[in-house]
Design a protein around this motif. Structure first.
Motif, PDB file in Angstrom:
ATOM      1  N   GLU A 118      31.707  40.544  56.540  1.00  0.00           N
ATOM      2  CA  GLU A 118      32.148  39.229  56.072  1.00  0.00           C
ATOM      3  C   GLU A 118      32.182  39.159  54.537  1.00  0.00           C
ATOM      4  OE1 GLU A 118      27.702  38.913  56.985  1.00  0.00           O
ATOM      5  OE2 GLU A 118      29.432  39.732  58.020  1.00  0.00           O
ATOM      6  N   GLN A 119      31.331  39.930  53.870  1.00  0.00           N
ATOM      7  CA  GLN A 119      31.346  39.963  52.407  1.00  0.00           C
ATOM      8  C   GLN A 119      32.573  40.724  51.892  1.00  0.00           C
ATOM      9  OE1 GLN A 119      27.335  41.569  52.228  1.00  0.00           O
ATOM     10  NE2 GLN A 119      26.704  39.809  50.985  1.00  0.00           N
ATOM     11  N   VAL A 120      32.947  41.783  52.594  1.00  0.00           N
ATOM     12  CA  VAL A 120      34.157  42.523  52.229  1.00  0.00           C
ATOM     13  C   VAL A 120      35.369  41.610  52.356  1.00  0.00           C
ATOM     14  CG1 VAL A 120      35.680  44.452  52.825  1.00  0.00           C
ATOM     15  CG2 VAL A 120      33.198  44.767  52.867  1.00  0.00           C
ATOM     16  N   LYS A 121      35.466  40.903  53.469  1.00  0.00           N
ATOM     17  CA  LYS A 121      36.588  39.994  53.715  1.00  0.00           C
ATOM     18  C   LYS A 121      36.632  38.879  52.671  1.00  0.00           C
ATOM     19  CE  LYS A 121      39.746  37.824  56.306  1.00  0.00           C
ATOM     20  NZ  LYS A 121      41.130  38.071  56.103  1.00  0.00           N
ATOM     21  N   ALA A 122      35.473  38.304  52.346  1.00  0.00           N
ATOM     22  CA  ALA A 122      35.423  37.210  51.367  1.00  0.00           C
ATOM     23  C   ALA A 122      35.804  37.698  49.968  1.00  0.00           C
ATOM     24  CB  ALA A 122      34.024  36.587  51.340  1.00  0.00           C
ATOM     25  N   ALA A 123      35.389  38.895  49.606  1.00  0.00           N
ATOM     26  CA  ALA A 123      35.625  39.403  48.252  1.00  0.00           C
ATOM     27  C   ALA A 123      37.029  39.953  48.057  1.00  0.00           C
ATOM     28  CB  ALA A 123      34.604  40.483  47.916  1.00  0.00           C
ATOM     29  N   THR A 124      37.607  40.549  49.113  1.00  0.00           N
ATOM     30  CA  THR A 124      38.883  41.250  48.955  1.00  0.00           C
ATOM     31  C   THR A 124      40.041  40.637  49.719  1.00  0.00           C
ATOM     32  OG1 THR A 124      38.516  42.752  50.822  1.00  0.00           O
ATOM     33  CG2 THR A 124      37.648  43.438  48.658  1.00  0.00           C
ATOM     34  N   GLN A 165      41.373  65.216  49.025  1.00  0.00           N
ATOM     35  CA  GLN A 165      42.554  64.641  48.379  1.00  0.00           C
ATOM     36  C   GLN A 165      42.666  63.132  48.621  1.00  0.00           C
ATOM     37  OE1 GLN A 165      45.981  66.864  49.629  1.00  0.00           O
ATOM     38  NE2 GLN A 165      45.255  68.751  48.716  1.00  0.00           N
ATOM     39  N   VAL A 166      41.591  62.544  49.117  1.00  0.00           N
ATOM     40  CA  VAL A 166      41.572  61.125  49.449  1.00  0.00           C
ATOM     41  C   VAL A 166      40.493  60.428  48.618  1.00  0.00           C
ATOM     42  CG1 VAL A 166      41.126  59.462  51.305  1.00  0.00           C
ATOM     43  CG2 VAL A 166      42.332  61.581  51.811  1.00  0.00           C
ATOM     44  N   ILE A 167      40.771  59.218  48.185  1.00  0.00           N
ATOM     45  CA  ILE A 167      39.779  58.408  47.487  1.00  0.00           C
ATOM     46  C   ILE A 167      39.361  57.264  48.416  1.00  0.00           C
ATOM     47  CG2 ILE A 167      39.293  56.929  45.500  1.00  0.00           C
ATOM     48  CD1 ILE A 167      39.740  59.892  44.810  1.00  0.00           C
ATOM     49  N   LYS A 168      38.047  57.154  48.646  1.00  0.00           N
ATOM     50  CA  LYS A 168      37.513  56.052  49.445  1.00  0.00           C
ATOM     51  C   LYS A 168      37.114  54.917  48.515  1.00  0.00           C
ATOM     52  CE  LYS A 168      34.141  58.554  51.177  1.00  0.00           C
ATOM     53  NZ  LYS A 168      33.015  59.061  51.997  1.00  0.00           N
ATOM     54  N   THR A 169      37.306  53.704  48.993  1.00  0.00           N
ATOM     55  CA  THR A 169      36.840  52.521  48.278  1.00  0.00           C
ATOM     56  C   THR A 169      35.766  51.871  49.128  1.00  0.00           C
ATOM     57  OG1 THR A 169      39.038  52.191  47.326  1.00  0.00           O
ATOM     58  CG2 THR A 169      37.520  50.323  47.252  1.00  0.00           C
ATOM     59  N   LEU A 170      34.545  51.860  48.618  1.00  0.00           N
ATOM     60  CA  LEU A 170      33.419  51.262  49.325  1.00  0.00           C
ATOM     61  C   LEU A 170      32.945  50.054  48.540  1.00  0.00           C
ATOM     62  CD1 LEU A 170      31.505  54.558  50.087  1.00  0.00           C
ATOM     63  CD2 LEU A 170      32.948  53.264  51.650  1.00  0.00           C
ATOM     64  N   LEU A 171      32.779  48.937  49.220  1.00  0.00           N
ATOM     65  CA  LEU A 171      32.361  47.724  48.536  1.00  0.00           C
ATOM     66  C   LEU A 171      30.856  47.547  48.664  1.00  0.00           C
ATOM     67  CD1 LEU A 171      33.929  45.478  46.989  1.00  0.00           C
ATOM     68  CD2 LEU A 171      33.438  44.038  48.943  1.00  0.00           C
ATOM     69  N   GLN A 215      26.932  40.498  43.451  1.00  0.00           N
ATOM     70  CA  GLN A 215      28.328  40.487  43.013  1.00  0.00           C
ATOM     71  C   GLN A 215      29.038  41.698  43.611  1.00  0.00           C
ATOM     72  OE1 GLN A 215      29.659  37.917  41.209  1.00  0.00           O
ATOM     73  NE2 GLN A 215      27.614  37.057  41.476  1.00  0.00           N
ATOM     74  N   PRO A 216      30.285  41.545  44.079  1.00  0.00           N
ATOM     75  CA  PRO A 216      30.981  42.675  44.685  1.00  0.00           C
ATOM     76  C   PRO A 216      31.402  43.719  43.652  1.00  0.00           C
ATOM     77  CG  PRO A 216      32.435  40.775  44.560  1.00  0.00           C
ATOM     78  CD  PRO A 216      31.098  40.326  44.086  1.00  0.00           C
TER      79      PRO A 216
END
Length: 82
Positions: A49-55, A5-11, A17-18
């Motif tokens: 660091e890419q997750v932080k920069a993109a989101t 019942q959960v949706i994960k968001t993976l970058l 490109q993200p």
């Protein structure tokens, strides 16, 4: 709450490109299938660091709502089980 019942968001970084991949909590992203579906040359799970920069947030706090416009999204057929 059950993982079904959960949706994960993976970058992922797709051709540098993200791309936010949405997947049900009990499933994994098939990187080969995602790469093929997007017609990409390269794909890998984004580094912290890419997750932080993109989101603007750290890994673990990224969700599908409120992503910047330049972050593409990809979702499989998502079906929650109740």
């Amino acid at each position: 709450m059950p993982t079904t019942q959960v949706i994960k968001t993976l970058l992922f970084m797709v051709d540098e490109q993200p791309v936010a991949a949405l997947v049900r909590g009990d499933r994994q992203v098939n990187e080969v299938a995602l790469k093929k579906a997007l017609g990409a040359t390269t794909i890998y799970l984004a580094r912290d660091e890419q997750v932080k920069a993109a989101t603007g947030v750290l890994p673990g706090f990224c969700g599908p709502i409120g992503l910047p416009a330049d972050v593409k999204g990809a979702a499989d057929a998502l079906k929650a089980e109740y």
